[in-house]
Design a protein around this motif. Sequence first.
Motif, PDB file in Angstrom:
ATOM      1  N   PRO A 178      33.965  41.182 -41.354  1.00 11.19           N
ATOM      2  CA  PRO A 178      33.725  42.539 -40.864  1.00 11.19           C
ATOM      3  C   PRO A 178      33.941  43.588 -41.959  1.00 11.19           C
ATOM      4  N   ALA A 179      34.897  43.351 -42.837  1.00 10.81           N
ATOM      5  CA  ALA A 179      35.148  44.300 -43.929  1.00 10.81           C
ATOM      6  C   ALA A 179      33.954  44.385 -44.880  1.00 10.81           C
ATOM      7  N   GLU A 180      33.351  43.243 -45.189  1.00  9.54           N
ATOM      8  CA  GLU A 180      32.172  43.237 -46.055  1.00  9.54           C
ATOM      9  C   GLU A 180      30.992  43.931 -45.372  1.00  9.54           C
ATOM     10  N   PHE A 181      30.836  43.663 -44.083  1.00 11.62           N
ATOM     11  CA  PHE A 181      29.771  44.338 -43.336  1.00 11.62           C
ATOM     12  C   PHE A 181      30.001  45.849 -43.348  1.00 11.62           C
ATOM     13  N   ALA A 182      31.236  46.276 -43.163  1.00  7.35           N
ATOM     14  CA  ALA A 182      31.561  47.709 -43.188  1.00  7.35           C
ATOM     15  C   ALA A 182      31.211  48.306 -44.546  1.00  7.35           C
ATOM     16  N   MET A 202      35.658  50.943 -37.056  1.00  2.00           N
ATOM     17  CA  MET A 202      34.549  50.971 -36.105  1.00  2.00           C
ATOM     18  C   MET A 202      33.911  49.592 -35.980  1.00  2.00           C
ATOM     19  N   VAL A 203      33.748  48.906 -37.104  1.00  2.00           N
ATOM     20  CA  VAL A 203      33.174  47.556 -37.072  1.00  2.00           C
ATOM     21  C   VAL A 203      34.046  46.633 -36.240  1.00  2.00           C
ATOM     22  N   TYR A 204      35.357  46.711 -36.379  1.00  2.32           N
ATOM     23  CA  TYR A 204      36.241  45.887 -35.563  1.00  2.32           C
ATOM     24  C   TYR A 204      36.143  46.255 -34.083  1.00  2.32           C
ATOM     25  N   TYR A 205      35.960  47.524 -33.757  1.00  2.51           N
ATOM     26  CA  TYR A 205      35.746  47.928 -32.354  1.00  2.51           C
ATOM     27  C   TYR A 205      34.502  47.236 -31.796  1.00  2.51           C
ATOM     28  N   TRP A 206      33.439  47.229 -32.585  1.00  2.00           N
ATOM     29  CA  TRP A 206      32.207  46.577 -32.124  1.00  2.00           C
ATOM     30  C   TRP A 206      32.427  45.082 -31.949  1.00  2.00           C
ATOM     31  N   CYS A 207      33.088  44.470 -32.924  1.00  2.00           N
ATOM     32  CA  CYS A 207      33.290  43.022 -32.893  1.00  2.00           C
ATOM     33  C   CYS A 207      34.114  42.566 -31.697  1.00  2.00           C
ATOM     34  N   ASP A 208      35.064  43.382 -31.266  1.00  2.00           N
ATOM     35  CA  ASP A 208      35.866  42.969 -30.107  1.00  2.00           C
ATOM     36  C   ASP A 208      35.436  43.654 -28.812  1.00  2.00           C
ATOM     37  N   ASN A 209      34.240  44.244 -28.826  1.00  2.00           N
ATOM     38  CA  ASN A 209      33.646  44.851 -27.630  1.00  2.00           C
ATOM     39  C   ASN A 209      34.450  46.019 -27.075  1.00  2.00           C
ATOM     40  N   SER A 210      35.209  46.699 -27.935  1.00  2.00           N
ATOM     41  CA  SER A 210      35.952  47.876 -27.491  1.00  2.00           C
ATOM     42  C   SER A 210      35.055  49.091 -27.354  1.00  2.00           C
ATOM     43  N   LYS A 211      34.038  49.176 -28.243  1.00  2.00           N
ATOM     44  CA  LYS A 211      33.098  50.294 -28.216  1.00  2.00           C
ATOM     45  C   LYS A 211      31.703  49.755 -28.467  1.00  2.00           C
ATOM     46  N   PRO A 212      30.687  50.315 -27.802  1.00  2.00           N
ATOM     47  CA  PRO A 212      29.317  49.852 -28.042  1.00  2.00           C
ATOM     48  C   PRO A 212      28.748  50.446 -29.335  1.00  2.00           C
ATOM     49  N   MET A 213      27.875  49.691 -29.961  1.00  2.00           N
ATOM     50  CA  MET A 213      27.187  50.178 -31.153  1.00  2.00           C
ATOM     51  C   MET A 213      26.146  51.221 -30.745  1.00  2.00           C
ATOM     52  N   SER A 214      25.999  52.252 -31.557  1.00  2.00           N
ATOM     53  CA  SER A 214      24.923  53.217 -31.338  1.00  2.00           C
ATOM     54  C   SER A 214      23.604  52.567 -31.739  1.00  2.00           C
ATOM     55  N   VAL A 215      22.514  53.177 -31.346  1.00  2.00           N
ATOM     56  CA  VAL A 215      21.196  52.671 -31.735  1.00  2.00           C
ATOM     57  C   VAL A 215      21.073  52.664 -33.256  1.00  2.00           C
ATOM     58  N   GLU A 216      21.578  53.712 -33.904  1.00  2.00           N
ATOM     59  CA  GLU A 216      21.515  53.790 -35.368  1.00  2.00           C
ATOM     60  C   GLU A 216      22.323  52.660 -36.017  1.00  2.00           C
ATOM     61  N   ALA A 217      23.490  52.375 -35.457  1.00  2.00           N
ATOM     62  CA  ALA A 217      24.318  51.293 -35.986  1.00  2.00           C
ATOM     63  C   ALA A 217      23.639  49.939 -35.770  1.00  2.00           C
ATOM     64  N   MET A 218      23.008  49.758 -34.613  1.00  2.00           N
ATOM     65  CA  MET A 218      22.292  48.517 -34.339  1.00  2.00           C
ATOM     66  C   MET A 218      21.137  48.343 -35.322  1.00  2.00           C
ATOM     67  N   HIS A 219      20.435  49.409 -35.610  1.00  2.00           N
ATOM     68  CA  HIS A 219      19.318  49.332 -36.546  1.00  2.00           C
ATOM     69  C   HIS A 219      19.821  48.984 -37.948  1.00  2.00           C
ATOM     70  N   THR A 220      20.879  49.644 -38.380  1.00  2.00           N
ATOM     71  CA  THR A 220      21.465  49.353 -39.681  1.00  2.00           C
ATOM     72  C   THR A 220      21.914  47.899 -39.756  1.00  2.00           C
ATOM     73  N   ALA A 221      22.592  47.437 -38.722  1.00  2.00           N
ATOM     74  CA  ALA A 221      23.070  46.050 -38.685  1.00  2.00           C
ATOM     75  C   ALA A 221      21.905  45.068 -38.739  1.00  2.00           C
ATOM     76  N   SER A 222      20.839  45.362 -38.018  1.00  2.00           N
ATOM     77  CA  SER A 222      19.697  44.451 -38.009  1.00  2.00           C
ATOM     78  C   SER A 222      19.072  44.346 -39.396  1.00  2.00           C
TER      79      SER A 222
END
Length: 74
Positions: free
Chosen positions: A22-26, A35-55
């Motif tokens: 997750p640190a490398e992805f960040a 924020m990446v750790y929040y996404w990874c443990d389902n604490s917060k949903p990814m925004s559309v922009e974050a999903m696009h960047t991740a993809s």
Amino acid sequence: MIRSFRGNCLLQSILNNQEMTPAEFARRSGWSSRMVYYWCDNSKPMSVEAMHTASLILGVPMEALYTWKVVEKD
């Protein structure tokens, strides 16, 4: 009418499959490690922009970042 509902975030699983922390992805994405750790443990949903960047970074479709429930209603 068709509606989609976002389920669990699969980011951690995808990162594991690609042997990326997750640190490398960040670092690559510009998002904070927290924020990446929040996404990874389902604490917060990814925004559309974050999903696009991740993809783009991970080479997966945006839809692959979450489980989805599709409901069709008359």
